[in-house]
Enzyme design. Structure first.
Site, PDB file in Angstrom:
ATOM      1  N   HIS A 123     -15.147  -0.207 -49.466  1.00  0.00           N
ATOM      2  CA  HIS A 123     -13.753   0.037 -49.832  1.00  0.00           C
ATOM      3  C   HIS A 123     -13.475   1.535 -49.982  1.00  0.00           C
ATOM      4  CE1 HIS A 123     -12.370  -4.090 -50.884  1.00  0.00           C
ATOM      5  NE2 HIS A 123     -11.195  -3.522 -50.732  1.00  0.00           N
TER       6      HIS A 123
ATOM      7  N   GLY B 226     -17.787  -3.639 -49.848  1.00  0.00           N
ATOM      8  CA  GLY B 226     -16.993  -4.498 -48.981  1.00  0.00           C
ATOM      9  C   GLY B 226     -17.462  -4.516 -47.543  1.00  0.00           C
TER      10      GLY B 226
ATOM     11  N   TYR C  46     -14.717  -8.984 -58.126  1.00  0.00           N
ATOM     12  CA  TYR C  46     -14.681  -9.496 -56.752  1.00  0.00           C
ATOM     13  C   TYR C  46     -14.006 -10.859 -56.751  1.00  0.00           C
ATOM     14  CZ  TYR C  46     -16.352  -8.218 -52.136  1.00  0.00           C
ATOM     15  OH  TYR C  46     -16.418  -7.774 -50.838  1.00  0.00           O
TER      16      TYR C  46
END
EC number: 4.1.1.-
Length: 261
Positions: free
Chosen positions: A66, A110, A140
């Protein structure tokens, strides 16, 4: 077509999408994911039978995961339905052609879920893999956890997430996360050979079997009360001081001080 953050090369019936976002360590920011999704959409043509996702040769980082600068501040879900990571994992899973992740370098957060959404993962022996939401205090979401546990198993996913420690390619292979591990100098040839082999098989049969496997993998039951309960637990996390502390500590390049509220 030309793209800003990825490069596309076709070799016979195989398309190679190479990341071109090195200045951000191929972080999964919106502009990068938009380019990647557009490239995949453009490659959804009959003459293309298999896709390879890769970072440039010699990369130390496959993807940093991310883009932390794009995560929202407290009070908003950091992994909502329209988050770039959620969009690209859905597209990879539903794409009607096999997608191979060819991994060289470290895979973070991610990006680990993204490669787990692909159909095969072939990695260099020097690659490492880690899931790091607890380093940032990020809750998450259920879909992401399901994507991981479907392929890696609950105990492995718990270790990866609870410790946030990288695992080697050799261990990732041993626990079933990877299909193959090869020496870095053999990685490209090995992956291309696999992709060309797949590209000679019946594309319509492959497409429907991929979809069948996706549907079977997503077959699970959760009632609405349980879903709302989990969402409430997640909301408490991204509204917490710990979530803000995790974001601030990352940006300030210091160790976070999590207090549990």
């Amino acid at each position: 077509m030309s793209y800003q953050y990825v490069n596309v090369v076709t070799i016979n019936k195989v398309a190679v999408i190479e990341f071109n976002y090195g200045r951000k360590l191929n972080a999964l920011s919106k502009v990068f994911i938009d380019d990647l999704m557009q490239a995949l959409s453009d490659l959804n043509r009959p003459e293309i039978r298999c896709i390879i996702l890769r970072a440039p040769s010699g990369s130390k980082v496959f993807s940093a995961g991310h883009d932390i600068h794009e995560l929202p501040s407290g009070g908003r879900d950091p992994l909502s339905y329209d988050d770039p990571l959620r969009q690209i994992t859905r597209m990879i899973q539903k794409f009607p052609k096999p997608i191979i992740s060819m991994v060289e370098g470290s895979v973070w957060g991610g990006a680990f879920e993204m490669i787990m959404s692909s159909d095969l993962i072939i990695a260099a022996s020097t690659s490492t893999f880690s899931m790091t939401p607890v380093n940032l205090g990020v809750p998450y979401n259920l879909v992401g956890i399901h994507n991981l546990t479907r392929d890696a198993g609950f105990h492995i996913v718990k270790e990866l997430i609870f410790t946030a420690s990288p695992i080697t390619a050799q261990r990732a292979l041993a626990v079933g996360i990877l299909n193959h591990v090869v020496e870095v100098e053999e990685l490209e040839d090995f992956t291309l050979q696999m992709a060309h082999h797949i590209s000679e098989k019946a594309p319509l049969a492959i497409a429907v079997i991929k979809e069948e496997l996706r549907v079977l993998g997503e077959a699970h039951t959760m009632n609405s009360d349980e879903f709302e309960r989990i969402q409430g637990m997640r909301r408490a996390v991204y509204d917490s001081e710990d979530y803000q502390e995790g974001m601030n500590a990352f940006l300030e390049k210091r160790k976070p001080n999590f207090v549990g509220h």
